[in-house]
Design a protein around this motif. Sequence first.
Motif, short mmCIF file in Angstrom:
data_model
loop_
_atom_site.label_atom_id
_atom_site.label_comp_id
_atom_site.label_asym_id
_atom_site.label_seq_id
_atom_site.Cartn_x
_atom_site.Cartn_y
_atom_site.Cartn_z
N UNK A 15 0.23 1.99 -1.65
CA UNK A 15 0.16 3.37 -1.18
C UNK A 15 0.39 3.41 0.33
N UNK A 16 -0.24 2.50 1.06
CA UNK A 16 -0.05 2.45 2.51
C UNK A 16 1.40 2.13 2.86
N UNK A 17 2.01 1.23 2.11
CA UNK A 17 3.41 0.89 2.36
C UNK A 17 4.32 2.09 2.14
N UNK A 18 4.08 2.84 1.07
CA UNK A 18 4.88 4.03 0.78
C UNK A 18 4.68 5.07 1.88
N UNK A 31 15.86 9.89 -0.29
CA UNK A 31 15.60 8.47 -0.03
C UNK A 31 14.28 8.04 -0.68
N UNK A 32 13.26 8.88 -0.53
CA UNK A 32 11.96 8.55 -1.13
C UNK A 32 12.05 8.45 -2.64
N UNK A 33 12.79 9.38 -3.24
CA UNK A 33 12.96 9.32 -4.70
C UNK A 33 13.65 8.03 -5.12
N UNK A 34 14.67 7.63 -4.36
CA UNK A 34 15.38 6.39 -4.67
C UNK A 34 14.46 5.19 -4.52
N UNK A 35 13.66 5.17 -3.45
CA UNK A 35 12.72 4.07 -3.22
C UNK A 35 11.68 4.00 -4.35
N UNK A 36 11.17 5.17 -4.73
CA UNK A 36 10.16 5.21 -5.78
C UNK A 36 10.71 4.73 -7.11
N UNK A 37 11.91 5.18 -7.47
CA UNK A 37 12.48 4.75 -8.75
C UNK A 37 12.84 3.27 -8.70
N UNK A 38 13.25 2.78 -7.53
CA UNK A 38 13.54 1.35 -7.38
C UNK A 38 12.25 0.54 -7.57
N UNK A 39 11.14 1.00 -6.95
CA UNK A 39 9.85 0.32 -7.09
C UNK A 39 9.39 0.31 -8.54
N UNK A 40 9.59 1.43 -9.25
CA UNK A 40 9.16 1.52 -10.65
C UNK A 40 9.93 0.54 -11.52
N UNK A 41 11.21 0.36 -11.24
CA UNK A 41 12.03 -0.57 -12.03
C UNK A 41 11.69 -2.01 -11.74
N UNK A 42 11.18 -2.29 -10.54
CA UNK A 42 10.86 -3.66 -10.16
C UNK A 42 9.47 -4.08 -10.63
N UNK A 43 8.58 -3.12 -10.97
CA UNK A 43 7.23 -3.44 -11.41
C UNK A 43 7.23 -4.14 -12.75
N UNK A 44 6.31 -5.14 -12.93
CA UNK A 44 6.17 -5.75 -14.25
C UNK A 44 5.63 -4.74 -15.25
N UNK A 45 5.92 -4.95 -16.51
CA UNK A 45 5.53 -4.00 -17.56
C UNK A 45 4.04 -3.88 -17.73
N UNK A 46 3.23 -4.93 -17.41
CA UNK A 46 1.80 -4.91 -17.68
C UNK A 46 1.00 -4.26 -16.56
N UNK A 47 1.59 -3.75 -15.49
CA UNK A 47 0.81 -3.16 -14.41
C UNK A 47 0.70 -1.68 -14.52
#
Length: 162
Positions: free
Chosen positions: A114-117, A146-162
């Motif tokens: 959250x702090x990083x975002x 840009x924020x939307x792109x960053x957020x969707x990029x972060x969501x795709x990079x997250x492991x499935x179990x988190x």
Amino acid sequence: MAKGKYQKWLENENLVLLEGWKRNGLTDKQIAENMGISVNTLDKWKRRFVQIRQALKIGHESANYAVERKLFQKAMNGNTTAMIFWLKNNWRDKYNDSELSPEERKLAVARMKKLEVETKNVQLRNKSLEENGADVEEALDRLLTRLDKEESKDEHERPADS
């Protein structure tokens, strides 16, 4: 017209009673029994009626403050156990000698993300404002994109179990 059972518990004297029961350490189940209702009904009433929810919250907090005050007094009077307990719970970064639980670790990671975002948000906003000067509306639109792109990029990079 029949008066609903909940209405009597919205009266001031009964709200004080609820607060006192909670302050004295009664559980919600015990309080519901004292009220002549089920604990499920009490849960529904807490969600529906802010007065009941607040009375129980104030009673609970009063008990916590009383215990905290007693613990602090014991610690100040040299009770070593109370001193250790107080320091481990109120100065965790210095006196906590245990590992974080999995839940605490997840919370810490979530706080860092959250702090990083938020940091990225501020940096992008500043950069956009510098690049665009007075054209703030256009800059904000680009920032949100840009924020939307960053957020969707972060969501795709997250492991499935988190």
